[in-house]
Motif scaffolding. Sequence first.
Motif, PDB file in Angstrom:
ATOM      1  N   LEU A 189      54.193  38.404  44.169  1.00 21.60           N
ATOM      2  CA  LEU A 189      53.218  39.416  43.746  1.00 21.60           C
ATOM      3  C   LEU A 189      52.738  39.165  42.320  1.00 21.60           C
ATOM      4  N   HIS A 190      53.637  38.720  41.473  1.00 22.39           N
ATOM      5  CA  HIS A 190      53.236  38.493  40.089  1.00 22.39           C
ATOM      6  C   HIS A 190      52.267  37.318  40.003  1.00 22.39           C
ATOM      7  N   GLY A 191      52.499  36.296  40.818  1.00 21.38           N
ATOM      8  CA  GLY A 191      51.547  35.188  40.854  1.00 21.38           C
ATOM      9  C   GLY A 191      50.185  35.636  41.348  1.00 21.38           C
ATOM     10  N   ILE A 192      50.177  36.485  42.382  1.00 20.84           N
ATOM     11  CA  ILE A 192      48.899  37.007  42.901  1.00 20.84           C
ATOM     12  C   ILE A 192      48.186  37.847  41.848  1.00 20.84           C
ATOM     13  N   HIS A 193      48.960  38.619  41.070  1.00 18.29           N
ATOM     14  CA  HIS A 193      48.363  39.453  40.016  1.00 18.29           C
ATOM     15  C   HIS A 193      47.627  38.594  38.992  1.00 18.29           C
ATOM     16  N   GLU A 194      48.262  37.493  38.593  1.00 18.72           N
ATOM     17  CA  GLU A 194      47.620  36.650  37.578  1.00 18.72           C
ATOM     18  C   GLU A 194      46.361  35.981  38.127  1.00 18.72           C
ATOM     19  N   TRP A 195      46.362  35.633  39.395  1.00 17.88           N
ATOM     20  CA  TRP A 195      45.165  35.036  39.983  1.00 17.88           C
ATOM     21  C   TRP A 195      44.054  36.072  40.147  1.00 17.88           C
ATOM     22  N   LEU A 196      44.434  37.327  40.385  1.00 17.92           N
ATOM     23  CA  LEU A 196      43.441  38.407  40.379  1.00 17.92           C
ATOM     24  C   LEU A 196      42.848  38.567  38.983  1.00 17.92           C
ATOM     25  N   GLU A 197      43.693  38.402  37.967  1.00 19.21           N
ATOM     26  CA  GLU A 197      43.232  38.508  36.587  1.00 19.21           C
ATOM     27  C   GLU A 197      42.180  37.437  36.285  1.00 19.21           C
ATOM     28  N   ILE A 198      42.376  36.221  36.827  1.00 24.05           N
ATOM     29  CA  ILE A 198      41.377  35.161  36.653  1.00 24.05           C
ATOM     30  C   ILE A 198      40.038  35.599  37.221  1.00 24.05           C
ATOM     31  N   TYR A 199      40.078  36.177  38.401  1.00 21.27           N
ATOM     32  CA  TYR A 199      38.847  36.616  39.066  1.00 21.27           C
ATOM     33  C   TYR A 199      38.147  37.706  38.254  1.00 21.27           C
ATOM     34  N   LEU A 200      38.935  38.660  37.765  1.00 21.28           N
ATOM     35  CA  LEU A 200      38.342  39.766  37.005  1.00 21.28           C
ATOM     36  C   LEU A 200      37.789  39.286  35.661  1.00 21.28           C
ATOM     37  N   ILE A 201      38.479  38.352  35.007  1.00 18.10           N
ATOM     38  CA  ILE A 201      37.979  37.830  33.723  1.00 18.10           C
ATOM     39  C   ILE A 201      36.658  37.117  33.921  1.00 18.10           C
ATOM     40  N   GLN A 202      36.568  36.322  34.945  1.00 20.07           N
ATOM     41  CA  GLN A 202      35.321  35.606  35.204  1.00 20.07           C
ATOM     42  C   GLN A 202      34.190  36.576  35.557  1.00 20.07           C
ATOM     43  N   ALA A 203      34.533  37.625  36.312  1.00 18.58           N
ATOM     44  CA  ALA A 203      33.507  38.608  36.674  1.00 18.58           C
ATOM     45  C   ALA A 203      32.991  39.321  35.431  1.00 18.58           C
ATOM     46  N   ARG A 204      33.889  39.669  34.511  1.00 15.70           N
ATOM     47  CA  ARG A 204      33.451  40.350  33.290  1.00 15.70           C
ATOM     48  C   ARG A 204      32.618  39.412  32.433  1.00 15.70           C
ATOM     49  N   ARG A 205      33.010  38.131  32.399  1.00 17.51           N
ATOM     50  CA  ARG A 205      32.253  37.177  31.579  1.00 17.51           C
ATOM     51  C   ARG A 205      30.839  37.004  32.124  1.00 17.51           C
ATOM     52  N   LEU A 206      30.724  37.042  33.427  1.00 19.15           N
ATOM     53  CA  LEU A 206      29.410  36.904  34.059  1.00 19.15           C
ATOM     54  C   LEU A 206      28.690  38.242  34.185  1.00 19.15           C
ATOM     55  N   GLN A 207      29.329  39.297  33.638  1.00 20.64           N
ATOM     56  CA  GLN A 207      28.754  40.648  33.632  1.00 20.64           C
ATOM     57  C   GLN A 207      28.462  41.143  35.061  1.00 20.64           C
ATOM     58  N   VAL A 208      29.403  40.839  35.956  1.00 20.46           N
ATOM     59  CA  VAL A 208      29.294  41.318  37.331  1.00 20.46           C
ATOM     60  C   VAL A 208      29.858  42.728  37.373  1.00 20.46           C
ATOM     61  N   ASP A 209      29.118  43.623  37.991  1.00 22.74           N
ATOM     62  CA  ASP A 209      29.546  45.023  38.089  1.00 22.74           C
ATOM     63  C   ASP A 209      30.557  45.147  39.226  1.00 22.74           C
ATOM     64  N   LEU A 210      31.843  45.223  38.870  1.00 28.24           N
ATOM     65  CA  LEU A 210      32.897  45.316  39.876  1.00 28.24           C
ATOM     66  C   LEU A 210      33.247  46.767  40.153  1.00 28.24           C
ATOM     67  N   PRO A 211      33.623  47.090  41.382  1.00 30.39           N
ATOM     68  CA  PRO A 211      34.051  48.460  41.686  1.00 30.39           C
ATOM     69  C   PRO A 211      35.353  48.789  40.960  1.00 30.39           C
ATOM     70  N   THR A 212      35.542  50.029  40.662  1.00 29.29           N
ATOM     71  CA  THR A 212      36.725  50.474  39.911  1.00 29.29           C
ATOM     72  C   THR A 212      38.021  50.194  40.668  1.00 29.29           C
ATOM     73  N   TRP A 213      37.966  50.278  42.005  1.00 27.02           N
ATOM     74  CA  TRP A 213      39.188  50.106  42.775  1.00 27.02           C
ATOM     75  C   TRP A 213      39.784  48.712  42.632  1.00 27.02           C
ATOM     76  N   MET A 214      39.005  47.721  42.199  1.00 26.34           N
ATOM     77  CA  MET A 214      39.547  46.381  41.978  1.00 26.34           C
ATOM     78  C   MET A 214      40.620  46.404  40.896  1.00 26.34           C
ATOM     79  N   ASN A 215      40.335  47.146  39.812  1.00 19.12           N
ATOM     80  CA  ASN A 215      41.325  47.267  38.733  1.00 19.12           C
ATOM     81  C   ASN A 215      42.586  47.975  39.215  1.00 19.12           C
ATOM     82  N   TRP A 216      42.370  48.995  40.052  1.00 18.66           N
ATOM     83  CA  TRP A 216      43.529  49.737  40.543  1.00 18.66           C
ATOM     84  C   TRP A 216      44.368  48.895  41.508  1.00 18.66           C
TER      85      TRP A 216
END
Length: 488
Positions: free
Chosen positions: A50-77
């Motif tokens: 699970l911890h490995g999956i969390h860090e890979w999710l973090e990669i996805y979210l960082i890239q989305a923020r860098r590209l200014q992609v509007d992500l749904p709130t539930w992704m963070n949750w």
Amino acid sequence: MFSFEVLLIIYFAYGLSFFSMGLVLILESTRVSSLELIRLLRPLAIFGLLHGIHEWLEIYLIQARRLQVDLPTWMNWIQLTVLTTSFIALAIYGIQAFKTLRDYFTPLANFGMVTLPIYALLVGADVVWAYANESISGYSLLVTLVRYLLAVPSAALATIGLNAASTRAFANRRIPLNVYLKWAAAGFAVYSLTQLFVSPIPALLASVVNAESFRALTGIPIQAVRTVTGIIITISMFQSANFLEKERQDEQKAVQKMRMDVLEHQEQLRKELLRNTIRTQEEERARIARELHDEMAQTLTAFTLDIGTLQNVLPKDNGTHTILDRLQNLSRQMSQSMVQMVYTLRPPHLDELGLVTALKYMLEQDFLHRGLRARLEIKGDPAKVDPLIETVLFRVAQEALANVLRHAETKEEVDLCLEYKPESVRLKISDQGSGFDPDQAFVAPRGWGLAGMRERAESVGGNMQIKSGPALGTTVEVEVPIPLQRGN
């Protein structure tokens, strides 16, 4: 400063190290049979996955923020839920380790168990006070509390558990498993400290000790340190799993060797029992043969002499002479039957003249008049061997020739070859009869003769081979390894 690409690589390596650890441990938990070890390995494996999956999710979210992609709130949750669940699994491992390994806790571990509740109370109160008096979002509050109240204590408990496991391994002389576990404990100790560096929030501890201050002070992101600790933990756990696997293989080999030793011992006992049975049987036959020869033969001889005396005493014109002549013939027949019975029970030639002479006599007296032409060939220098071995070879030859008469459907010449080698004696009987399939399942009592021949050969440490086939004839070969004693 680290570039964005390097940061992504750090996150990827961070996630890969813990995910790999999870895979190794989940596989190891499926191979072990100890319930205690399963309870310890599986929570730790779930944490790694699970911890490995969390860090890979973090990669996805960082890239989305860098590209200014509007992500749904539930992704963070979702990311927070995965992180929380991973630390809960780590906490479960720590609790299980506490229950299982508490006898191996060091004073430092006991100190940690006392200070952890105090730490949780202080930092928890600090964050809650900041949330109540400052503008902190609920999400930031939960992330900080997960790090402070779940990650730090859970990693500290894992450190205590792995250190205790290392102490137990050392006490049980399981080296170098204790070293691997010690390194894993050290990795989790550092990892526990890295969880104090959270994102900056207006709380007393988080405003001073946070990820930004660490990066400003050292020039590297805290994730880089976590990655290194993750790699250390993964390598240590991988080496531990390898040690356990090798230990398990050694145990299986030891158990297998023990079973083989038991089977070998049982086989040796079986052969010894069979050897003693055959020896006892032959001794009993010899005893009966001697009694028949010494007692019954003398009685019949006396009976025959008495009949001869009566024939001389009684008048010749008396009608009793016919009866006496008949009794005399019956006496002679009984004597001949007695001699044959004595020979069948125990051929005197075998004890007095040896195996070669006994085989020649058997061929002439037992089989020649029954129409079986057998030729005996002697190779090597005939030597006097153990009487039991000579008896076994004689009985095998006797049974093999009887089988030729019963089943081979041939009156052609049968070849017997008795070969004396430096360390063995080999007997080979070949015929050109109808043959049979030696692998077929015989219906009792058929096949008992072959089984008896094989058991006799094995009882003296020899082996028997049968080569045959339909219309191909049959060859029976018995070889007994023995140290020959040359002599007359």
